[in-house]
Design a protein around this motif. Structure first.
Motif, PDB file in Angstrom:
ATOM      1  N   ALA A 196     -26.977   0.855  -4.477  1.00 12.48           N
ATOM      2  CA  ALA A 196     -27.836   1.967  -4.880  1.00 12.48           C
ATOM      3  C   ALA A 196     -27.699   2.256  -6.371  1.00 12.48           C
ATOM      4  CB  ALA A 196     -27.496   3.209  -4.064  1.00 12.48           C
ATOM      5  N   VAL A 197     -26.474   2.213  -6.875  1.00 12.51           N
ATOM      6  CA  VAL A 197     -26.250   2.483  -8.299  1.00 12.51           C
ATOM      7  C   VAL A 197     -26.902   1.397  -9.153  1.00 12.51           C
ATOM      8  CG1 VAL A 197     -24.464   2.593 -10.095  1.00 12.51           C
ATOM      9  CG2 VAL A 197     -24.168   3.846  -7.965  1.00 12.51           C
ATOM     10  N   VAL A 198     -26.712   0.147  -8.776  1.00 10.86           N
ATOM     11  CA  VAL A 198     -27.317  -0.945  -9.537  1.00 10.86           C
ATOM     12  C   VAL A 198     -28.838  -0.865  -9.459  1.00 10.86           C
ATOM     13  CG1 VAL A 198     -27.601  -3.456  -9.602  1.00 10.86           C
ATOM     14  CG2 VAL A 198     -25.328  -2.477  -9.330  1.00 10.86           C
ATOM     15  N   GLY A 199     -29.374  -0.574  -8.290  1.00 13.75           N
ATOM     16  CA  GLY A 199     -30.821  -0.455  -8.134  1.00 13.75           C
ATOM     17  C   GLY A 199     -31.409   0.670  -8.970  1.00 13.75           C
ATOM     18  N   MET A 200     -30.748   1.799  -8.982  1.00 11.61           N
ATOM     19  CA  MET A 200     -31.235   2.933  -9.780  1.00 11.61           C
ATOM     20  C   MET A 200     -31.160   2.625 -11.272  1.00 11.61           C
ATOM     21  SD  MET A 200     -32.477   5.303  -7.951  1.00 11.61           S
ATOM     22  CE  MET A 200     -32.584   6.577  -9.166  1.00 11.61           C
ATOM     23  N   THR A 201     -30.117   1.944 -11.686  1.00  7.88           N
ATOM     24  CA  THR A 201     -29.977   1.590 -13.100  1.00  7.88           C
ATOM     25  C   THR A 201     -31.097   0.648 -13.532  1.00  7.88           C
ATOM     26  OG1 THR A 201     -27.583   1.825 -12.930  1.00  7.88           O
ATOM     27  CG2 THR A 201     -28.413   0.606 -14.813  1.00  7.88           C
ATOM     28  N   VAL A 202     -31.361  -0.352 -12.728  1.00  8.34           N
ATOM     29  CA  VAL A 202     -32.432  -1.298 -13.053  1.00  8.34           C
ATOM     30  C   VAL A 202     -33.786  -0.594 -13.064  1.00  8.34           C
ATOM     31  CG1 VAL A 202     -33.653  -3.344 -12.215  1.00  8.34           C
ATOM     32  CG2 VAL A 202     -31.167  -3.317 -12.242  1.00  8.34           C
ATOM     33  N   ALA A 203     -34.028   0.260 -12.086  1.00  5.89           N
ATOM     34  CA  ALA A 203     -35.294   0.989 -12.030  1.00  5.89           C
ATOM     35  C   ALA A 203     -35.464   1.899 -13.245  1.00  5.89           C
ATOM     36  CB  ALA A 203     -35.380   1.801 -10.739  1.00  5.89           C
ATOM     37  N   THR A 204     -34.397   2.569 -13.650  1.00  7.17           N
ATOM     38  CA  THR A 204     -34.451   3.448 -14.816  1.00  7.17           C
ATOM     39  C   THR A 204     -34.769   2.656 -16.080  1.00  7.17           C
ATOM     40  OG1 THR A 204     -32.856   4.941 -13.800  1.00  7.17           O
ATOM     41  CG2 THR A 204     -33.140   5.126 -16.176  1.00  7.17           C
ATOM     42  N   LEU A 205     -34.139   1.509 -16.240  1.00  7.05           N
ATOM     43  CA  LEU A 205     -34.398   0.684 -17.426  1.00  7.05           C
ATOM     44  C   LEU A 205     -35.838   0.182 -17.452  1.00  7.05           C
ATOM     45  CD1 LEU A 205     -31.080  -1.360 -17.582  1.00  7.05           C
ATOM     46  CD2 LEU A 205     -31.800   0.476 -19.114  1.00  7.05           C
ATOM     47  N   ILE A 206     -36.371  -0.180 -16.317  1.00  9.49           N
ATOM     48  CA  ILE A 206     -37.759  -0.644 -16.265  1.00  9.49           C
ATOM     49  C   ILE A 206     -38.723   0.479 -16.622  1.00  9.49           C
ATOM     50  CG2 ILE A 206     -39.578  -1.421 -14.683  1.00  9.49           C
ATOM     51  CD1 ILE A 206     -37.418  -3.103 -13.278  1.00  9.49           C
ATOM     52  N   VAL A 207     -38.492   1.671 -16.092  1.00  7.76           N
ATOM     53  CA  VAL A 207     -39.370   2.811 -16.394  1.00  7.76           C
ATOM     54  C   VAL A 207     -39.288   3.176 -17.876  1.00  7.76           C
ATOM     55  CG1 VAL A 207     -39.691   5.281 -15.970  1.00  7.76           C
ATOM     56  CG2 VAL A 207     -39.370   3.723 -14.057  1.00  7.76           C
ATOM     57  N   GLN A 208     -38.092   3.127 -18.454  1.00  5.14           N
ATOM     58  CA  GLN A 208     -37.957   3.423 -19.885  1.00  5.14           C
ATOM     59  C   GLN A 208     -38.719   2.415 -20.735  1.00  5.14           C
ATOM     60  OE1 GLN A 208     -33.753   3.519 -20.601  1.00  5.14           O
ATOM     61  NE2 GLN A 208     -33.541   5.654 -19.950  1.00  5.14           N
ATOM     62  N   ASP A 209     -38.623   1.137 -20.380  1.00  5.78           N
ATOM     63  CA  ASP A 209     -39.347   0.118 -21.134  1.00  5.78           C
ATOM     64  C   ASP A 209     -40.850   0.297 -21.013  1.00  5.78           C
ATOM     65  OD1 ASP A 209     -37.038  -1.040 -22.056  1.00  5.78           O
ATOM     66  OD2 ASP A 209     -37.033  -2.666 -20.574  1.00  5.78           O
ATOM     67  N   LEU A 210     -41.328   0.638 -19.820  1.00  3.36           N
ATOM     68  CA  LEU A 210     -42.763   0.878 -19.652  1.00  3.36           C
ATOM     69  C   LEU A 210     -43.219   2.098 -20.443  1.00  3.36           C
ATOM     70  CD1 LEU A 210     -43.210   0.096 -15.861  1.00  3.36           C
ATOM     71  CD2 LEU A 210     -44.011  -1.254 -17.800  1.00  3.36           C
ATOM     72  N   TYR A 211     -42.383   3.137 -20.499  1.00  2.00           N
ATOM     73  CA  TYR A 211     -42.731   4.331 -21.275  1.00  2.00           C
ATOM     74  C   TYR A 211     -42.832   3.983 -22.761  1.00  2.00           C
ATOM     75  CZ  TYR A 211     -42.387   8.819 -23.594  1.00  2.00           C
ATOM     76  OH  TYR A 211     -42.625   9.887 -24.397  1.00  2.00           O
ATOM     77  N   LYS A 212     -41.858   3.221 -23.255  1.00  2.00           N
ATOM     78  CA  LYS A 212     -41.885   2.850 -24.674  1.00  2.00           C
ATOM     79  C   LYS A 212     -43.100   2.003 -24.997  1.00  2.00           C
ATOM     80  CE  LYS A 212     -36.916   3.002 -25.471  1.00  2.00           C
ATOM     81  NZ  LYS A 212     -35.705   2.197 -25.756  1.00  2.00           N
ATOM     82  N   LEU A 213     -43.441   1.081 -24.110  1.00  2.98           N
ATOM     83  CA  LEU A 213     -44.610   0.239 -24.326  1.00  2.98           C
ATOM     84  C   LEU A 213     -45.889   1.074 -24.337  1.00  2.98           C
ATOM     85  CD1 LEU A 213     -45.765  -2.634 -24.611  1.00  2.98           C
ATOM     86  CD2 LEU A 213     -45.903  -2.687 -22.115  1.00  2.98           C
ATOM     87  N   GLY A 214     -45.987   2.022 -23.411  1.00  2.00           N
ATOM     88  CA  GLY A 214     -47.161   2.892 -23.363  1.00  2.00           C
ATOM     89  C   GLY A 214     -47.260   3.790 -24.578  1.00  2.00           C
ATOM     90  N   ALA A 215     -46.125   4.344 -25.016  1.00  2.00           N
ATOM     91  CA  ALA A 215     -46.138   5.216 -26.194  1.00  2.00           C
ATOM     92  C   ALA A 215     -46.499   4.418 -27.436  1.00  2.00           C
ATOM     93  CB  ALA A 215     -44.775   5.881 -26.363  1.00  2.00           C
ATOM     94  N   TYR A 216     -45.976   3.211 -27.559  1.00  2.00           N
ATOM     95  CA  TYR A 216     -46.297   2.370 -28.704  1.00  2.00           C
ATOM     96  C   TYR A 216     -47.793   2.053 -28.733  1.00  2.00           C
ATOM     97  CZ  TYR A 216     -46.227  -1.699 -31.801  1.00  2.00           C
ATOM     98  OH  TYR A 216     -46.476  -2.584 -32.810  1.00  2.00           O
ATOM     99  N   SER A 217     -48.347   1.696 -27.581  1.00  2.00           N
ATOM    100  CA  SER A 217     -49.776   1.379 -27.505  1.00  2.00           C
ATOM    101  C   SER A 217     -50.629   2.591 -27.839  1.00  2.00           C
ATOM    102  CB  SER A 217     -50.134   0.867 -26.111  1.00  2.00           C
ATOM    103  OG  SER A 217     -49.449  -0.312 -25.827  1.00  2.00           O
ATOM    104  N   ALA A 218     -50.275   3.733 -27.289  1.00  2.00           N
ATOM    105  CA  ALA A 218     -51.049   4.955 -27.546  1.00  2.00           C
ATOM    106  C   ALA A 218     -50.972   5.358 -29.012  1.00  2.00           C
ATOM    107  CB  ALA A 218     -50.536   6.086 -26.665  1.00  2.00           C
TER     108      ALA A 218
END
Length: 92
Positions: A49-71
């Motif tokens: 669960a800890v590893v899964g949450m960490t990976v999910a958090t990193l993916i969401v952060q990367d998607l947020y940065k990509l979206g903010a950069y594009s916007a």
């Protein structure tokens, strides 16, 4: 002479097969472990669960940065205030 050689080769092959079978069975003895306890199962579940949450958090952060950069690059070209805010946040 030929039959003696063939019988000797057959005997050697039989001995080799016997040795290989004995080596395999001897190496497999004692390798079975008891089934995991409840604590081990819970520990594996928590670790997963800890590893899964960490990976999910990193993916969401990367998607947020990509979206903010594009916007920022899309709207910052037309609106100077957006460009200034994007530069301040590090997305420009």
């Amino acid at each position: 002479m030929k039959s003696a050689t063939e019988s000797l080769e057959k005997e050697i092959l039989k001995q080799d097969d016997f040795i290989q079978i004995n080596d395999l069975s001897a190496s497999a003895i004692g390798r079975h472990s008891p089934p995991p306890s409840g604590f081990e199962k819970a520990l594996k579940l928590v670790f997963g669960a800890v590893v899964g949450m960490t990976v999910a958090t990193l993916i969401v952060q990367d998607l947020y940065k990509l979206g903010a950069y594009s916007a920022c690059h899309k709207w910052g070209k037309k609106k100077p205030k957006v460009k200034k805010a994007c530069k301040a946040l590090g997305y420009w």
